[in-house]
Design a protein around this motif. Structure first.
Motif, PDB file in Angstrom:
ATOM      1  N   HIS A   9      47.851  41.092  32.607  1.00  0.00           N
ATOM      2  CA  HIS A   9      47.215  42.072  33.499  1.00  0.00           C
ATOM      3  C   HIS A   9      48.472  43.004  33.925  1.00  0.00           C
ATOM      4  O   HIS A   9      49.041  42.840  35.025  1.00  0.00           O
ATOM      5  CB  HIS A   9      46.610  41.361  34.727  1.00  0.00           C
ATOM      6  CG  HIS A   9      45.513  40.425  34.341  1.00  0.00           C
ATOM      7  ND1 HIS A   9      44.277  40.607  33.714  1.00  0.00           N
ATOM      8  CD2 HIS A   9      45.682  39.198  34.061  1.00  0.00           C
ATOM      9  CE1 HIS A   9      43.716  39.586  33.300  1.00  0.00           C
ATOM     10  NE2 HIS A   9      44.377  38.732  33.564  1.00  0.00           N
ATOM     11  N   LEU A  47      47.282  47.111  38.422  1.00  0.00           N
ATOM     12  CA  LEU A  47      46.327  46.801  39.321  1.00  0.00           C
ATOM     13  C   LEU A  47      45.744  48.192  39.683  1.00  0.00           C
ATOM     14  O   LEU A  47      46.379  49.140  39.239  1.00  0.00           O
ATOM     15  CB  LEU A  47      46.927  46.215  40.605  1.00  0.00           C
ATOM     16  CG  LEU A  47      47.631  46.982  41.730  1.00  0.00           C
ATOM     17  CD1 LEU A  47      47.224  48.220  42.358  1.00  0.00           C
ATOM     18  CD2 LEU A  47      48.498  45.944  42.594  1.00  0.00           C
ATOM     19  N   ASP A  54      36.639  50.164  44.524  1.00  0.00           N
ATOM     20  CA  ASP A  54      36.778  48.875  43.661  1.00  0.00           C
ATOM     21  C   ASP A  54      38.351  48.573  43.562  1.00  0.00           C
ATOM     22  O   ASP A  54      38.963  49.456  42.884  1.00  0.00           O
ATOM     23  CB  ASP A  54      36.038  48.817  42.364  1.00  0.00           C
ATOM     24  CG  ASP A  54      34.667  48.793  43.001  1.00  0.00           C
ATOM     25  OD1 ASP A  54      33.997  48.134  43.755  1.00  0.00           O
ATOM     26  OD2 ASP A  54      33.648  49.274  42.099  1.00  0.00           O
ATOM     27  N   ASN A  75      41.100  46.381  41.590  1.00  0.00           N
ATOM     28  CA  ASN A  75      40.972  45.632  40.369  1.00  0.00           C
ATOM     29  C   ASN A  75      42.444  44.801  40.221  1.00  0.00           C
ATOM     30  O   ASN A  75      43.407  45.618  40.267  1.00  0.00           O
ATOM     31  CB  ASN A  75      40.633  46.010  39.078  1.00  0.00           C
ATOM     32  CG  ASN A  75      40.300  45.076  37.989  1.00  0.00           C
ATOM     33  OD1 ASN A  75      41.411  44.548  37.446  1.00  0.00           O
ATOM     34  ND2 ASN A  75      39.255  45.334  37.322  1.00  0.00           N
ATOM     35  N   ILE A  76      42.484  43.492  40.465  1.00  0.00           N
ATOM     36  CA  ILE A  76      43.914  42.825  40.253  1.00  0.00           C
ATOM     37  C   ILE A  76      43.545  41.728  39.418  1.00  0.00           C
ATOM     38  O   ILE A  76      42.670  40.987  39.414  1.00  0.00           O
ATOM     39  CB  ILE A  76      44.290  42.308  41.787  1.00  0.00           C
ATOM     40  CG1 ILE A  76      44.617  43.493  42.708  1.00  0.00           C
ATOM     41  CG2 ILE A  76      45.595  41.704  41.493  1.00  0.00           C
ATOM     42  CD1 ILE A  76      44.908  43.050  44.252  1.00  0.00           C
ATOM     43  N   LYS A  77      44.039  41.262  38.437  1.00  0.00           N
ATOM     44  CA  LYS A  77      44.308  40.312  37.252  1.00  0.00           C
ATOM     45  C   LYS A  77      42.798  40.131  36.947  1.00  0.00           C
ATOM     46  O   LYS A  77      42.577  39.038  36.831  1.00  0.00           O
ATOM     47  CB  LYS A  77      44.822  38.946  38.302  1.00  0.00           C
ATOM     48  CG  LYS A  77      45.220  37.936  37.320  1.00  0.00           C
ATOM     49  CD  LYS A  77      45.899  36.946  38.295  1.00  0.00           C
ATOM     50  CE  LYS A  77      46.125  35.570  37.586  1.00  0.00           C
ATOM     51  NZ  LYS A  77      46.458  34.471  38.362  1.00  0.00           N
ATOM     52  N   VAL A 124      40.114  40.887  38.299  1.00  0.00           N
ATOM     53  CA  VAL A 124      38.969  40.613  39.019  1.00  0.00           C
ATOM     54  C   VAL A 124      38.861  41.987  39.991  1.00  0.00           C
ATOM     55  O   VAL A 124      39.695  42.334  40.503  1.00  0.00           O
ATOM     56  CB  VAL A 124      39.284  39.413  40.222  1.00  0.00           C
ATOM     57  CG1 VAL A 124      38.212  39.113  41.120  1.00  0.00           C
ATOM     58  CG2 VAL A 124      39.539  38.264  39.323  1.00  0.00           C
ATOM     59  N   SER A 125      37.523  42.412  39.980  1.00  0.00           N
ATOM     60  CA  SER A 125      37.313  43.893  40.692  1.00  0.00           C
ATOM     61  C   SER A 125      36.341  43.266  42.131  1.00  0.00           C
ATOM     62  O   SER A 125      35.434  42.388  41.814  1.00  0.00           O
ATOM     63  CB  SER A 125      36.328  44.610  39.940  1.00  0.00           C
ATOM     64  OG  SER A 125      36.252  45.737  40.374  1.00  0.00           O
ATOM     65  N   LYS A 126      36.897  43.862  43.096  1.00  0.00           N
ATOM     66  CA  LYS A 126      36.265  43.404  44.608  1.00  0.00           C
ATOM     67  C   LYS A 126      36.225  44.867  45.085  1.00  0.00           C
ATOM     68  O   LYS A 126      37.056  45.659  45.326  1.00  0.00           O
ATOM     69  CB  LYS A 126      36.843  42.380  45.240  1.00  0.00           C
ATOM     70  CG  LYS A 126      37.272  41.282  44.641  1.00  0.00           C
ATOM     71  CD  LYS A 126      35.841  40.298  45.037  1.00  0.00           C
ATOM     72  CE  LYS A 126      36.354  38.876  44.488  1.00  0.00           C
ATOM     73  NZ  LYS A 126      35.177  37.946  44.751  1.00  0.00           N
ATOM     74  N   ARG A 139      44.659  37.420  49.137  1.00  0.00           N
ATOM     75  CA  ARG A 139      45.121  37.419  47.646  1.00  0.00           C
ATOM     76  C   ARG A 139      44.276  36.422  46.860  1.00  0.00           C
ATOM     77  O   ARG A 139      44.140  36.676  45.540  1.00  0.00           O
ATOM     78  CB  ARG A 139      46.614  36.996  47.809  1.00  0.00           C
ATOM     79  CG  ARG A 139      47.063  35.585  48.178  1.00  0.00           C
ATOM     80  CD  ARG A 139      48.285  35.351  48.312  1.00  0.00           C
ATOM     81  NE  ARG A 139      48.724  34.280  48.654  1.00  0.00           N
ATOM     82  CZ  ARG A 139      48.990  33.158  48.062  1.00  0.00           C
ATOM     83  NH1 ARG A 139      48.726  33.024  46.722  1.00  0.00           N
ATOM     84  NH2 ARG A 139      49.234  31.950  48.513  1.00  0.00           N
ATOM     85  N   ASP A 187      41.133  36.104  46.799  1.00  0.00           N
ATOM     86  CA  ASP A 187      39.854  36.825  46.333  1.00  0.00           C
ATOM     87  C   ASP A 187      40.192  37.249  44.778  1.00  0.00           C
ATOM     88  O   ASP A 187      39.269  37.605  44.085  1.00  0.00           O
ATOM     89  CB  ASP A 187      39.459  37.858  47.388  1.00  0.00           C
ATOM     90  CG  ASP A 187      38.926  37.584  48.354  1.00  0.00           C
ATOM     91  OD1 ASP A 187      38.511  35.991  48.618  1.00  0.00           O
ATOM     92  OD2 ASP A 187      38.793  38.156  49.603  1.00  0.00           O
ATOM     93  N   TRP A 188      41.380  37.518  44.559  1.00  0.00           N
ATOM     94  CA  TRP A 188      41.733  37.996  43.140  1.00  0.00           C
ATOM     95  C   TRP A 188      42.435  36.910  42.347  1.00  0.00           C
ATOM     96  O   TRP A 188      42.967  37.417  41.254  1.00  0.00           O
ATOM     97  CB  TRP A 188      42.486  39.339  43.304  1.00  0.00           C
ATOM     98  CG  TRP A 188      41.579  40.502  43.953  1.00  0.00           C
ATOM     99  CD1 TRP A 188      41.194  41.470  42.933  1.00  0.00           C
ATOM    100  CD2 TRP A 188      41.364  40.867  45.189  1.00  0.00           C
ATOM    101  NE1 TRP A 188      40.478  42.405  43.894  1.00  0.00           N
ATOM    102  CE2 TRP A 188      40.732  42.074  45.087  1.00  0.00           C
ATOM    103  CE3 TRP A 188      41.711  40.436  46.441  1.00  0.00           C
ATOM    104  CZ2 TRP A 188      40.069  42.694  46.247  1.00  0.00           C
ATOM    105  CZ3 TRP A 188      41.234  41.126  47.455  1.00  0.00           C
ATOM    106  CH2 TRP A 188      40.496  42.135  47.524  1.00  0.00           C
TER     107      TRP A 188
END
Length: 177
Positions: free
Chosen positions: A81, A84, A104, A106-108, A110-112, A143, A145-146
């Motif tokens: 990854h 970000l 949105d 997106n880290i690693k 995972v998008s939130k 952190r 969360d991702w």
């Protein structure tokens, strides 16, 4: 209505963050390599379309060992990854000089959806005739969360790395001809 494109001025911008270390001090860091594209209706930033990315390999906390650990699979996993990214879905005016950005993150992989307040410093012309805009974005994310879950328990109780990451993003944009 005409659209205006803006690019980030990296010599006058900083993508910074800080996290609690041992539950009582902060460790600060920044990303050295990043890019953003911003499109507005003329010079009106309400409803601006913003896309941003940062190279994880450019993370800098002023400690090479810590930076290497952050790039590893324990945290960002830069090999799988490398970036970000953030893509706005809303940029709306709240008050004079105050906006709110939603989009949105997106880290690693995972998008939130996140929402942050934005201080809009206004539009200025620099001494060379370039039109510039200043934005300051401050906010907090968790952190975990991702999927950035690594930690170590302390003998005295608590953990080595805090979960809350405070963002301090100073951006200067230049209007494109």
């Amino acid at each position: 209505m005409a659209t205006t494109k803006w690019s980030i001025d990296p010599t006058h911008s900083q993508i910074g963050f800080k996290v609690k270390h041992m539950m009582f001090t902060n460790v600060s860091g920044k990303f050295g390599t990043y890019d953003a594209t911003v499109t507005t209706d003329d010079e009106n930033f309400e409803n601006a379309d913003i896309a941003f990315s940062a190279d994880i390999a450019s993370i800098d906390t002023a400690n090479a060992d810590r930076d290497g650990h952050l790039r590893s699979g324990d945290f960002f996993d830069v090999e799988n990854h490398p970036k970000l990214a953030f893509k706005s879905s809303s940029f709306k005016k709240v008050d004079d000089g105050e906006y709110e950005i939603t989009g949105d993150l997106n880290i690693k992989g995972v998008s939130k959806t996140v929402k942050f307040p934005v201080e809009f410093s206004g539009i200025m012309t620099d001494p060379w005739g370039n039109t510039k805009v200043g934005l300051n974005i401050e906010g907090k994310i968790n952190r975990k969360d991702w999927g950035l879950n690594w930690n170590s328990a302390l003998e005295t109780g608590g953990v080595l790395v805090g979960e809350e990451v405070k963002l301090n993003i100073e951006i200067q944009l230049a209007k494109q001809a």
